[in-house]
Design an enzyme around this catalytic site. Structure first.
Site, PDB file in Angstrom:
ATOM      1  N   CYS A  25       0.878  -1.178   0.000  1.00 10.54           N
ATOM      2  CA  CYS A  25       0.000   0.000   0.000  1.00 10.54           C
ATOM      3  C   CYS A  25       0.909   1.220   0.000  1.00 10.54           C
ATOM      4  CB  CYS A  25      -0.913   0.011   1.228  1.00 10.54           C
ATOM      5  SG  CYS A  25      -1.925   1.510   1.357  1.00 10.54           S
ATOM      6  N   TYR A  37     -11.403  17.392  24.684  1.00 20.05           N
ATOM      7  CA  TYR A  37     -11.171  16.243  23.800  1.00 20.05           C
ATOM      8  C   TYR A  37      -9.668  15.945  23.708  1.00 20.05           C
ATOM      9  CZ  TYR A  37     -15.858  17.697  22.180  1.00 20.05           C
ATOM     10  OH  TYR A  37     -17.171  18.080  22.102  1.00 20.05           O
ATOM     11  N   GLU A  94     -11.093  14.342  28.799  1.00 24.18           N
ATOM     12  CA  GLU A  94     -11.418  13.337  27.785  1.00 24.18           C
ATOM     13  C   GLU A  94     -12.363  12.323  28.412  1.00 24.18           C
ATOM     14  OE1 GLU A  94     -12.038  11.009  24.895  1.00 24.18           O
ATOM     15  OE2 GLU A  94     -10.585  12.588  24.425  1.00 24.18           O
ATOM     16  N   ASP A 128     -10.584  19.800  19.957  1.00 21.69           N
ATOM     17  CA  ASP A 128     -10.258  18.905  18.837  1.00 21.69           C
ATOM     18  C   ASP A 128     -11.302  17.790  18.826  1.00 21.69           C
ATOM     19  OD1 ASP A 128      -9.123  17.451  16.819  1.00 21.69           O
ATOM     20  OD2 ASP A 128      -7.360  16.811  17.958  1.00 21.69           O
ATOM     21  N   CYS A 158     -11.579  18.058  11.976  1.00 22.35           N
ATOM     22  CA  CYS A 158     -11.407  17.085  10.894  1.00 22.35           C
ATOM     23  C   CYS A 158     -12.611  17.095   9.954  1.00 22.35           C
ATOM     24  CB  CYS A 158     -11.192  15.683  11.468  1.00 22.35           C
ATOM     25  SG  CYS A 158     -12.520  15.099  12.532  1.00 22.35           S
TER      26      CYS A 158
END
Length: 373
Positions: free
Chosen positions: A77, A230, A251, A299, A326
């Site tokens: 890969c 987070y 968290e 995050d 993200c």
């Protein structure tokens, strides 16, 4: 260098929505910088998670064929570290030689479900995790001996037991078959212990770019109190702690906080405190204890921030908010809420964390109205 691959346009699961978000941000005066890409966007992944199946020729491992759970065998890969490919190939070869059976999703029988390999880019240490449908591994000593003989950089060989009829890779039980229970790696000057189930960014080169930008946007002088919502295993928290007076990380995953505390001790960082719980519950409790943040870093997962966390940020009124995202769509949604609550988005820096995919992370800087950057 702005040499991102074609994947670096700010898109996620809904490219049209995300493109509109970026264009709208620019129209409103927010600086959206060109995406920071990789000069060599190949072989960047430090973790391989390979499903195992069987054909008439024996064990196979690779990718699922599109729209199915049929495994297409794979030896290479081009976004995986070559060493990961080498270990997976070796494990399949040894498994065929020893007659190890592969797990069958339809019958629930067979032993080997996944092969997981983690490679520490800075130290070169490697961890192999065999995910099995049961505790007993036939010819375990021969398998371990052969792996050690042919893959000298392996520092840890673990077994994870998953007997559930599920697509989730890991089960609840992990044990060490040989070596240590962790491998060690660095991001910048910070050392991290990585266990079989630790979350650790898969692209260490771009992670350093992302975290350095996060620290830059936080604008730390050494006197600030920072809250990292987070926080995971403490990766961003420990980066921030090098430049802040005090960092608090929260968290919801207990195991991640245990890793975060261990990583703080590993780096002899005593100005970091970690707590288990939901950010929207823990941060107000900290405020009642007199803890106020000059900077809050978030995050979140792809779904974005919990609405109660956004309310908590607006109530705490830090001078700066640094939002690591993200998902451009949920980033745009949450920035709108924070702006309506008295913040101004100054700039956004996209970072191509996953070249040759559609996913791009970004860092946004917000300052409270009336505060100069």
């Amino acid at each position: 260098a702005d040499t991102a691959s074609a994947s670096s346009s700010a898109v996620s699961t809904d490219p049209n929505t995300d493109s509109m978000s970026v264009n709208l941000a620019r129209e409103q005066g927010v600086v959206v910088h060109p995406t920071l890409g990789m000069s060599e966007p190949w072989r960047y992944r430090n973790k391989a998670q390979v499903p195992i199946g069987v054909t008439e020729g024996g064990l196979v491992g690779g990718f699922y064929a599109r729209g199915s759970h049929r495994i297409v065998d794979m030896d290479t890969c081009l976004i995986q570290d070559e060493r990961n490919d080498e270990v997976v190939a070796r494990v399949k070869e040894i498994g065929r030689m020893l007659g190890i059976s592969a797990y069958n999703e339809e019958t629930g029988r067979g032993l080997l479900r996944h092969v997981v390999v983690k490679t520490a880019f800075r130290t070169g240490e490697m961890m192999l995790v065999l995910v099995t449908n049961g505790r007993d591994i036939p010819h375990a000593d021969a398998w371990i001996g052969s792996i050690r003989e042919h893959v000298p950089h392996v520092a840890s060989i673990c077994q994870n037991v998953n007997t559930k009829r599920t697509n989730v890779i890991f089960g609840d039980e992990t044990r060490v078959l040989w070596g240590r229970d962790v491998i060690y790696d660095y991001i910048g000057n910070v050392q991290f212990a990585i266990s079989a189930r630790s979350f650790y960014q898969v692209n260490p080169v771009q992670t350093e770019v992302l975290y350095s930008k996060t620290v830059e946007y936080a604008g730390l002088t050494g006197k600030e109190t920072v809250i990292d919502a987070y926080c995971g295993i403490g990766t961003i928290s420990l980066f921030l702690a090098q430049h802040a007076d005090q960092v608090y990380g929260v968290e919801i995953v207990k195991e991640a906080i245990e890793d975060a505390r261990s990583n703080a001790l590993l780096n002899n960082m005593r100005n970091v405190k970690f707590e288990v719980g939901a950010s929207e519950d823990v941060i107000p409790a900290w405020k009642e204890q007199g803890i106020t943040a000059d900077v809050i870093v978030v995050d979140p997962p792809r779904k974005g921030c919990d609405p109660r966390l956004l309310d908590t940020i607006l109530e705490m009124k830090p001078e700066r908010v640094v939002y690591v995202s993200c998902n451009p769509s949920t980033l745009a949604r949450d920035l709108r809420i924070l702006e309506d609550g008295g913040y101004r988005t100054v700039e956004v820096q996209p970072v191509d964390m996953f070249p040759h995919t559609v996913h791009v992370e970004s860092v946004a800087l917000l300052v409270r109205d009336g505060i100069h950057r």
